[in-house]
Motif scaffolding. Structure first.
Motif, short mmCIF file in Angstrom:
data_model
loop_
_atom_site.label_atom_id
_atom_site.label_comp_id
_atom_site.label_asym_id
_atom_site.label_seq_id
_atom_site.Cartn_x
_atom_site.Cartn_y
_atom_site.Cartn_z
N TYR A 1 0.82 -1.20 0.00
CA TYR A 1 0.00 0.00 0.00
C TYR A 1 0.86 1.26 0.00
O TYR A 1 0.42 2.33 0.43
N THR A 2 2.10 1.14 -0.47
CA THR A 2 2.96 2.32 -0.57
C THR A 2 2.30 3.41 -1.41
O THR A 2 2.41 4.60 -1.11
N ARG A 3 1.60 3.02 -2.45
CA ARG A 3 0.92 3.99 -3.31
C ARG A 3 -0.09 4.82 -2.52
O ARG A 3 -0.33 5.98 -2.83
N ASN A 4 -0.70 4.20 -1.48
CA ASN A 4 -1.65 4.96 -0.66
C ASN A 4 -0.93 6.03 0.15
O ASN A 4 -1.48 7.11 0.39
N MET A 5 0.31 5.73 0.58
CA MET A 5 1.07 6.75 1.29
C MET A 5 1.41 7.90 0.37
O MET A 5 1.39 9.06 0.76
N VAL A 6 1.73 7.60 -0.89
CA VAL A 6 2.01 8.66 -1.85
C VAL A 6 0.81 9.58 -1.97
O VAL A 6 0.93 10.80 -2.00
N THR A 7 -0.38 8.99 -2.02
CA THR A 7 -1.60 9.79 -2.10
C THR A 7 -1.76 10.66 -0.86
O THR A 7 -2.03 11.86 -0.96
N GLY A 8 -1.60 10.07 0.32
CA GLY A 8 -1.83 10.82 1.55
C GLY A 8 -0.80 11.89 1.82
O GLY A 8 -1.11 12.94 2.38
N HIS B 1 -0.31 1.22 -10.22
CA HIS B 1 -1.23 0.21 -10.74
C HIS B 1 -0.59 -1.18 -10.76
O HIS B 1 0.63 -1.30 -10.88
N GLU B 2 -1.46 -2.19 -10.66
CA GLU B 2 -0.95 -3.57 -10.67
C GLU B 2 -0.32 -3.93 -12.02
O GLU B 2 0.58 -4.78 -12.08
N LEU C 1 8.38 -1.07 -14.41
CA LEU C 1 8.13 -0.63 -13.04
C LEU C 1 6.87 -1.33 -12.56
O LEU C 1 5.81 -1.21 -13.17
N GLU C 2 7.01 -2.09 -11.47
CA GLU C 2 5.87 -2.81 -10.91
C GLU C 2 5.13 -1.90 -9.93
O GLU C 2 5.58 -0.81 -9.59
N VAL C 3 3.98 -2.38 -9.47
CA VAL C 3 3.18 -1.60 -8.52
C VAL C 3 4.02 -1.27 -7.28
O VAL C 3 4.78 -2.10 -6.78
N ASN C 4 3.94 -0.02 -6.82
CA ASN C 4 4.66 0.52 -5.66
C ASN C 4 6.13 0.80 -5.93
O ASN C 4 6.82 1.31 -5.05
N ASP C 5 6.62 0.50 -7.14
CA ASP C 5 8.01 0.81 -7.47
C ASP C 5 8.21 2.32 -7.61
O ASP C 5 7.33 3.04 -8.09
N GLY D 1 -9.11 5.21 -18.56
CA GLY D 1 -8.98 6.33 -17.62
C GLY D 1 -8.40 5.97 -16.27
O GLY D 1 -8.40 6.80 -15.35
N THR D 2 -7.86 4.78 -16.13
CA THR D 2 -7.26 4.36 -14.86
C THR D 2 -5.96 5.12 -14.60
O THR D 2 -5.13 5.28 -15.50
N THR D 3 -5.78 5.58 -13.37
CA THR D 3 -4.52 6.22 -12.99
C THR D 3 -3.44 5.16 -12.84
O THR D 3 -3.59 4.20 -12.09
N LEU D 4 -2.34 5.34 -13.57
CA LEU D 4 -1.27 4.36 -13.57
C LEU D 4 -0.10 4.76 -12.67
O LEU D 4 0.43 3.94 -11.92
#
Length: 450
Positions: free
Chosen positions: A109-116, A337-338, A382-386, A420-423
């Motif tokens: 969930y590193t991507r969620n930290m980037v958002t927050g 994104h996955e 680049l994989e998800v959270n990379d 339209g998915t955010t990558l």
């Protein structure tokens, strides 16, 4: 609903400043408990919320309220005892208002930290005193540095489980501070706490008389916060062209949007990008009336002296300090994104109000946070959270600032043109700031403009 304390009046709220901050920590570091303790001890919890937590805690066989339940709102979070989504909490004290982004600790969930943390002015990074600095701690520090968060607090939690030993805290603080400083984080504050017992969260701890610094809340209330966007060069992304074409306004042509940074004045020479055409500001309308000056983050309508071809996505900037226009963008990104991001992939690049087609030309490196900041050069994807570097070629010229100069006009998103998915979240320019030099003294906020 009734609150456990008297709410602040509108006048009191308007007189306080606002701090946006994010919390992050590894799994089981006690982050949700810290947030719950912060809300509870600062009298920011409604009485019926507290009663609901008490009932839920008793139902789980706990004798005392589990304050982590105040923030873990998803059913899966409560069942697993972890944070998954970014939870936003709003509270206030007599000295300051707060918007708290409680971000997940799991690596997936590193991507969620980037958002927050993308809009945060301070990040609280938790560390379990028993485990010290771990890989996820370094990852959180790197994300905070990457997003140019100007203030980082290291909260060394569970000090009660190491007998409140000062050497344990000192060793962790030294290791983390050294690492974060190497990333260019300008200010790091270490605080020993016990979120479960309440030590040094809101009230000073009687168990750590060797610590003379602030509590977590005291630091949050007093840390310098800069909301002044007017000192930066003006940036005005056009959102909408207003042409009423009525009998009252037959020739009115205005460009509406929100000022991202800086000041706009009637008579200022400006350049419209990416076309490069120059003109002057002939008028500014705000809240239904004409004004001479407007500043960030106001939403206004700008009128220009000349009839130029200006549309949504264009950027109006001072002629003397306009950003460079380019079709080749080098940036640091966090892939969200996955589906992996690969060379040759065609994407949409959304920057401010402008969206253009782009192609991934190169992936120079991926940052391996499990081995410090080692670079994995030329990765296949680049994989998800990379987190890594990307080179993009856009179909149209793009006026973009370096992210180090502006967190607003230096950021962009990569979007899947099919659905339209955010990558990917991107930050134009180099990944991290230069570490402050030993001879330079304490680091300031230069280069960390909002």
């Amino acid at each position: 609903m009734t609150s456990t304390t008297s709410p602040l009046t509108a006048e009191e709220l308007s007189a306080t400043t606002l701090l946006r901050f994010a919390t992050a920590g590894s799994v089981d570091d006690g982050k949700s408990t810290l947030v719950g303790r912060l809300l509870h001890d600062s009298k920011s919890v409604l009485s019926d919320q507290l009663e609901a937590v008490e009932r839920a805690s008793l139902g789980r066989g706990q004798e005392t309220p589990d304050l982590a339940l105040l923030t873990d709102g998803l059913r899966a979070e409560r069942e697993q005892g972890i944070t998954i989504d970014v939870a936003y909490r709003y509270f206030a004290t007599a000295r300051r208002r707060f918007i708290l982004a409680d971000t997940p600790g799991h690596v997936q969930y590193t991507r969620n930290m980037v958002t927050g943390a993308s809009t945060a002015e301070l990040a609280v990074v938790l560390v379990d005193a028993r485990n010290g600095v771990v890989e996820q701690t370094r990852r959180h520090a790197a994300v905070a540095a990457l997003l140019r968060v100007p203030h980082v607090v290291l909260a060394v939690n569970k000090m009660d489980l190491v007998d409140y030993a000062e050497p344990v805290f000192a060793a962790i603080a030294e290791e983390f501070t050294s690492y974060a400083a190497s990333l260019g984080v300008p200010e790091i504050t270490a605080i020993p706490i016990s979120a479960l017992a309440g030590d040094n969260v809101v009230e000073p701890s009687a168990n750590m008389d060797w610590y003379g610094g602030p509590t977590v809340l005291e630091h949050l209330e007093t840390v310098p916060v800069s909301h002044d966007l007017t000192g930066c060069p003006a940036r005005f992304p056009v959102q909408y062209v207003i042409r009423p074409q009525t009998a009252e306004h037959p020739d009115y042509r205005g460009y509406a949007g929100q000022i991202a940074s800086g000041l706009l004045r009637v008579g200022d020479p400006v350049t419209v990008l990416p076309s490069g055409r120059t003109t002057t500001i002939s008028g500014i309308d705000a809240l239904g009336r004409s004004v001479h000056t407007a500043w960030a983050p106001q939403s206004v309508t700008v009128l220009l002296a000349d009839d130029l071809d200006v549309s949504r996505g264009d950027l109006i900037a001072p002629t003397g300090s306009a950003p460079a226009v380019t079709q080749d963008v080098r940036a640091t990104v966090c892939h969200l994104h996955e589906r992996p991001l690969r060379i040759g992939e065609r994407v949409l690049l959304k920057h401010a109000t402008r969206t253009v087609k782009a192609i991934v030309k190169a992936l120079p490196y991926r940052i391996d946070l499990s081995h410090g900041l080692a670079h994995d050069n030329d990765p296949a994807a680049l994989e998800v959270n990379d987190i890594g570097a990307v080179q993009l070629r856009t179909a149209e010229p793009l006026p973009i600032d370096a992210y180090a100069d502006s967190r607003l006009t230096g950021a962009f998103l990569l979007i899947d043109p099919a659905d339209g998915t955010t990558l990917t979240a991107g930050m134009a320019g180099e990944a991290f700031a230069e570490p402050p030099s030993a001879a330079g003294g304490a680091a300031g906020d230069e280069g960390w403009d909002f």
